[in-house]
Write a protein that holds these residues in place. Structure first.
Motif, PDB file in Angstrom:
ATOM      1  N   GLY A  50       9.710  -5.644   0.015  1.00  0.00           N
ATOM      2  CA  GLY A  50       8.410  -5.683   0.675  1.00  0.00           C
ATOM      3  C   GLY A  50       8.349  -4.731   1.841  1.00  0.00           C
ATOM      4  N   MET A  51       8.851  -3.530   1.610  1.00  0.00           N
ATOM      5  CA  MET A  51       8.970  -2.543   2.677  1.00  0.00           C
ATOM      6  C   MET A  51       7.632  -1.922   3.043  1.00  0.00           C
ATOM      7  SD  MET A  51      12.094  -2.292   3.708  1.00  0.00           S
ATOM      8  CE  MET A  51      12.006  -4.047   3.644  1.00  0.00           C
ATOM      9  N   PHE A  52       7.607  -1.359   4.226  1.00  0.00           N
ATOM     10  CA  PHE A  52       6.505  -0.560   4.742  1.00  0.00           C
ATOM     11  C   PHE A  52       6.751   0.878   4.288  1.00  0.00           C
ATOM     12  CE2 PHE A  52       5.076   2.103   8.355  1.00  0.00           C
ATOM     13  CZ  PHE A  52       3.774   1.657   8.511  1.00  0.00           C
ATOM     14  N   ALA A  53       5.695   1.559   3.890  1.00  0.00           N
ATOM     15  CA  ALA A  53       5.893   2.965   3.522  1.00  0.00           C
ATOM     16  C   ALA A  53       4.789   3.812   4.131  1.00  0.00           C
ATOM     17  CB  ALA A  53       5.895   3.126   2.003  1.00  0.00           C
ATOM     18  N   MET A  54       5.196   4.868   4.753  1.00  0.00           N
ATOM     19  CA  MET A  54       4.267   5.798   5.396  1.00  0.00           C
ATOM     20  C   MET A  54       3.741   6.786   4.352  1.00  0.00           C
ATOM     21  SD  MET A  54       4.030   5.176   8.696  1.00  0.00           S
ATOM     22  CE  MET A  54       3.902   6.666   9.713  1.00  0.00           C
ATOM     23  N   PRO A  55       2.826   7.664   4.747  1.00  0.00           N
ATOM     24  CA  PRO A  55       2.322   8.659   3.785  1.00  0.00           C
ATOM     25  C   PRO A  55       3.432   9.470   3.120  1.00  0.00           C
ATOM     26  CG  PRO A  55       0.977   8.668   5.757  1.00  0.00           C
ATOM     27  CD  PRO A  55       2.136   7.744   6.036  1.00  0.00           C
ATOM     28  N   ASP A  56       4.619   9.525   3.742  1.00  0.00           N
ATOM     29  CA  ASP A  56       5.684  10.333   3.140  1.00  0.00           C
ATOM     30  C   ASP A  56       6.322   9.662   1.927  1.00  0.00           C
ATOM     31  OD1 ASP A  56       6.927   8.326   4.549  1.00  0.00           O
ATOM     32  OD2 ASP A  56       8.344   9.637   5.612  1.00  0.00           O
ATOM     33  N   TYR A  57       6.175   8.347   1.768  1.00  0.00           N
ATOM     34  CA  TYR A  57       6.803   7.688   0.621  1.00  0.00           C
ATOM     35  C   TYR A  57       5.884   6.788  -0.194  1.00  0.00           C
ATOM     36  CZ  TYR A  57      11.554   9.368   1.073  1.00  0.00           C
ATOM     37  OH  TYR A  57      12.665  10.159   1.066  1.00  0.00           O
ATOM     38  N   TYR A  58       4.701   6.362   0.341  1.00  0.00           N
ATOM     39  CA  TYR A  58       3.832   5.425  -0.391  1.00  0.00           C
ATOM     40  C   TYR A  58       3.482   5.950  -1.783  1.00  0.00           C
ATOM     41  CZ  TYR A  58      -0.139   2.538  -1.692  1.00  0.00           C
ATOM     42  OH  TYR A  58      -0.981   1.704  -2.376  1.00  0.00           O
ATOM     43  N   PHE A  59       3.070   7.202  -1.845  1.00  0.00           N
ATOM     44  CA  PHE A  59       2.623   7.817  -3.104  1.00  0.00           C
ATOM     45  C   PHE A  59       3.734   7.725  -4.155  1.00  0.00           C
ATOM     46  CE2 PHE A  59      -0.110  11.818  -4.364  1.00  0.00           C
ATOM     47  CZ  PHE A  59      -0.379  11.244  -5.592  1.00  0.00           C
ATOM     48  N   GLU A  60       4.952   8.071  -3.742  1.00  0.00           N
ATOM     49  CA  GLU A  60       6.082   8.050  -4.683  1.00  0.00           C
ATOM     50  C   GLU A  60       6.376   6.627  -5.163  1.00  0.00           C
ATOM     51  OE1 GLU A  60       5.966   9.995  -2.046  1.00  0.00           O
ATOM     52  OE2 GLU A  60       5.969  11.896  -3.151  1.00  0.00           O
ATOM     53  N   LEU A  61       6.361   5.659  -4.229  1.00  0.00           N
ATOM     54  CA  LEU A  61       6.680   4.285  -4.617  1.00  0.00           C
ATOM     55  C   LEU A  61       5.595   3.713  -5.528  1.00  0.00           C
ATOM     56  CD1 LEU A  61       8.212   3.112  -1.250  1.00  0.00           C
ATOM     57  CD2 LEU A  61       9.374   3.128  -3.465  1.00  0.00           C
ATOM     58  N   ARG A  62       4.344   4.036  -5.234  1.00  0.00           N
ATOM     59  CA  ARG A  62       3.252   3.530  -6.076  1.00  0.00           C
ATOM     60  C   ARG A  62       3.293   4.210  -7.448  1.00  0.00           C
ATOM     61  NH1 ARG A  62       1.225  -1.505  -5.343  1.00  0.00           N
ATOM     62  NH2 ARG A  62      -0.394  -1.560  -6.902  1.00  0.00           N
ATOM     63  N   HIS A  63       3.760   5.452  -7.477  1.00  0.00           N
ATOM     64  CA  HIS A  63       3.824   6.173  -8.749  1.00  0.00           C
ATOM     65  C   HIS A  63       4.844   5.547  -9.703  1.00  0.00           C
ATOM     66  CE1 HIS A  63       3.225   9.394 -11.571  1.00  0.00           C
ATOM     67  NE2 HIS A  63       4.526   9.545 -11.668  1.00  0.00           N
ATOM     68  N   GLN A  64       5.808   4.829  -9.152  1.00  0.00           N
ATOM     69  CA  GLN A  64       6.755   4.123 -10.018  1.00  0.00           C
ATOM     70  C   GLN A  64       6.017   3.206 -11.003  1.00  0.00           C
ATOM     71  OE1 GLN A  64       9.389   1.836  -7.576  1.00  0.00           O
ATOM     72  NE2 GLN A  64      10.839   3.515  -7.331  1.00  0.00           N
ATOM     73  N   ILE A  65       4.892   2.618 -10.544  1.00  0.00           N
ATOM     74  CA  ILE A  65       4.132   1.710 -11.417  1.00  0.00           C
ATOM     75  C   ILE A  65       3.554   2.489 -12.590  1.00  0.00           C
ATOM     76  CG2 ILE A  65       2.126   0.191 -11.560  1.00  0.00           C
ATOM     77  CD1 ILE A  65       2.537  -0.383  -8.565  1.00  0.00           C
ATOM     78  N   ALA A  66       2.973   3.650 -12.293  1.00  0.00           N
ATOM     79  CA  ALA A  66       2.389   4.468 -13.361  1.00  0.00           C
ATOM     80  C   ALA A  66       3.462   4.864 -14.368  1.00  0.00           C
ATOM     81  CB  ALA A  66       1.722   5.699 -12.762  1.00  0.00           C
ATOM     82  N   ALA A  67       4.655   5.205 -13.847  1.00  0.00           N
ATOM     83  CA  ALA A  67       5.748   5.595 -14.747  1.00  0.00           C
ATOM     84  C   ALA A  67       6.208   4.401 -15.586  1.00  0.00           C
ATOM     85  CB  ALA A  67       6.908   6.161 -13.928  1.00  0.00           C
TER      86      ALA A  67
END
Lengths: 94, 384, 172
Positions: B213-230
């Motif tokens: 349940g980590m916090f993610a800044m603009p530098d990592y949010y996109f990548e972590l959310r993209h895991q769902i699409a993958a």
């Protein structure tokens, strides 16, 4: 964003493993006070360890072993909860 | 379709409750709502009778049910729940979190209209609300499929390349409360099929502590959310792998997409849920009259089988897409997606909204859709 | 395919009747479907239930618009509800009533049930419907009732209520 890892290399769901080398140095913005302990009065109840929001209480072999000033922000919670009143906040000379 | 000789008469709710009994999940946090309630009424009776070892967590809202489910699933317990309509709406905030934290929760949904006005009957508005949450969303045509998909769901959700929530939808009342022949697999066959619950990093594994349940800044949010699409992309294959294995066990193939008499069809209809059964009967009638028509039944709304939809409709000149939910001010969701998928093909794609709040869709109306004679809102009373 | 519509007040057992009739036909090798149709949920409100059956698998899930037979468990509904709505040409209407009722087939289910010391008006009407339509057999009905309801109710009482309706119609 040079040096940042691509999505394929990130842990699943952003689950983070503890990595002491990467820990944030929250002590870098300390308030100007730091805790000081009189070890003769310490009863080793470890309430300071329980309450410290920044993991700044060192414990070695189950016993209180001082403060990690890299992490301590000077919030005074340890002094407030200490039942032996053996933690005092003193001026932080840096 | 079950062979009637070995089938039992069960409602969709009872069928799914039996699947849950056979799966024997560790934890079920739950809050009641019509038309889902019979699912959990039946299941909690199984629990009370000692037929499962499940821990039921009675919570004060669906928001809490899904929150408890996230914690439980990530702690390392196989976790299921169920809901409908407003309950799913209340859960949606947390479903996004479940997907982002990759919690493989399996949830039965009795799909029902959203308020206002209050309505307890079936449509897909609640499912559409969860469309972009990152949860896999499957729609059953009948009670048998609701059972089958529920047995398949843990295998899809918990696959190491997927790790996403799976919602198994069945139309409220039309399936949840409708008794039909349902063939149940033997308990031990289901247990062997779903196997033990394993996730890569259970929070209760104290030998490998992790923060979730980590916090993610603009530098990592996109990548972590993209895991769902993958993971969703991978889920397309996993669904078919699990469907193939399930077919060996049951004799029934529940693919993400069912093509019904589409082989030389000029005109195709696309829809989801219980309506597909009625459309199949109409397709048979029209075929008997010499019409070259077919049905594309979407069983997996998320992930949508994009390439297969394109291939299945490649020979069609007319494709009519039925959305059982409205998109006020826009284009029906399934319609818009099919139009995008078929862009550049020879097919002309039309969209219809139908069946809101349990409104019946008759065979005559389905014929009108095939004939290109139905209005955009099928079954709507209108003065004009 | 044959389609039955059941009229009752919520709480009178029409949903159970629709399912029991379907369960017996399922035992007899038919494909079946049984579903209730509720308005606002409250006891005593008029409600409907439906049973479909066919030799071939039933796939459709649209509403029953043109029933082959209608069963009315509650005679007071004849005042408020058009029980013949959509009824197929030559379709059958069975009513729980004494004597004759608007030319419908009257089954004194209330009295027959009371004579058995039971309240299973719905089961009497299920037995009557099976006799009127010629399927399923009384034995199939009784066996399905024991399986569906036997855990809660003495199967002999179930069997007797079904038989009472069956025999009333069978003897004419």
């Amino acid at each position: 964003m040079a040096g940042l890892r691509p999505w394929e290399e990130l842990p699943i769901g952003g689950a983070v493993e503890p990595d002491p080398a990467l820990r944030p140095r929250t002590g870098g913005w300390r308030t100007g006070l730091r805790p000081q302990v009189d070890l003769d009065g310490c009863v080793n109840c470890l309430l300071c360890w329980v309450y410290c929001p920044d993991s700044a209480i060192r414990v070695v072999d189950g016993a209180f072993a001082g403060f990690d000033l890299d992490l301590c922000k000077g919030c005074e919670i340890c002094a407030a909860v200490c039942p032996a009143e053996t933690i005092a906040m003193v001026a932080d000379d840096g | 379709m079950a062979s009637v000789r070995t089938a039992r008469l069960l409602t969709g709710s009872e069928a799914v409750a039996n699947a849950m009994r056979q799966i024997d999940p560790d934890v079920v946090p739950i809050y009641p709502i019509t038309p889902q309630t019979p699912i959990i009424e039946r299941f909690t009776r199984f629990v009370a009778d000692g037929e499962t070892s499940t821990e039921i967590v009675n919570v004060e809202s669906e928001h809490s049910a899904m929150s408890a489910a996230v914690g439980s699933a990530l702690a390392g317990a196989r976790t299921m729940t169920a809901t409908s309509s407003q309950g799913l709406a209340l859960m949606v905030e947390v479903i996004y979190i479940a997907a982002g934290m990759r919690a493989p929760i399996v949830m039965a949904v009795g799909n029902r209209a959203l308020s206002a006005p209050i309505n307890i009957h079936g449509d897909h508005s609640d499912g559409y609300l969860a469309r972009d949450s990152g949860a896999i969303q499957l729609f059953a045509e009948n009670a048998q499929e609701a059972y089958d998909l529920m047995v398949m769901a843990p295998r899809i959700a918990e696959h190491p390349d997927v790790l996403l929530p799976v919602l198994v939808g069945q139309d409220g009342f039309t399936i949840t409360h409708s008794a039909e022949p349902v063939e149940l697999l033997p308990d031990e066959a289901v247990r062997a099929f779903v196997g033990e619950y394993r996730i890569p990093a259970p929070l209760l594994d104290l030998s490998a502590p992790r923060s979730q349940g980590m916090f993610a800044m603009p530098d990592y949010y996109f990548e972590l959310r993209h895991q769902i699409a993958a993971a969703m992309e991978r889920a397309r294959e996993v669904i078919e792998e699990v469907a193939a294995e399930y077919e060996e066990l049951s004799g029934r193939r529940l693919s993400a997409l069912e093509e019904y008499r589409l082989e030389d069809a000029e005109r195709a209809l696309v829809c989801m849920g219980s309506t597909a059964g009625t459309v199949k009967d109409v397709v048979d009638e029209l075929r008997a009259e010499g019409e070259r028509v077919g049905l594309l039944e979407v069983r997996s709304f998320r992930p949508l089988p994009i390439e297969r939809i394109r291939a299945a409709c490649s020979g069609c000149s007319e494709v009519a897409v039925l959305d059982r939910a409205d998109t006020p001010g826009g284009v029906g969701a399934l319609h818009a997606e099919c139009a995008a998928i078929l862009c550049g093909s020879r097919a002309r794609v039309r969209g219809h909204v139908y069946g809101l709040g349990g409104r019946d869709l008759s065979p005559a109306e389905i014929r009108a859709v095939f004939a290109g004679a139905a209005p955009r809102y099928v079954g709507l009373r209108s003065a004009s | 395919m044959k389609e039955i519509r059941w009229h009752a007040r919520a709480g009178q057992g029409a949903k159970t009747a629709s399912q029991l009739y379907a369960a017996a036909l399922l035992q007899a090798g038919k494909s079946v479907q049984a579903f209730p149709e509720y308005g606002p949920e409250r006891r005593g409100a008029p409600m409907r239930a439906y049973t479909r059956f066919d030799e071939r698998p039933i796939r459709r899930h649209d509403a029953v618009a043109m029933p082959d037979a209608v069963v009315v468990l509650e005679p007071s509904l004849l005042r408020d509800v058009d029980v013949e709505d959509g009824l197929r040409e030559g379709g059958l209407v069975l009513v729980n009533a004494e004597g004759s009722a608007n030319g419908y087939l009257a089954v004194p289910a209330e009295r027959l049930a009371a004579g058995l010391g039971s309240r299973f008006v719905n089961l009497v009407m299920v037995g009557a419907l099976a006799a009127a339509l010629g399927e399923p057999s009384l034995e199939e009905l009784q066996s399905a009732a024991a399986a569906l309801l036997g855990a809660k109710v003495d199967p002999h009482a179930l069997a007797a209520a079904l038989a009472a309706g069956w025999e009333h119609v069978w003897r004419g």
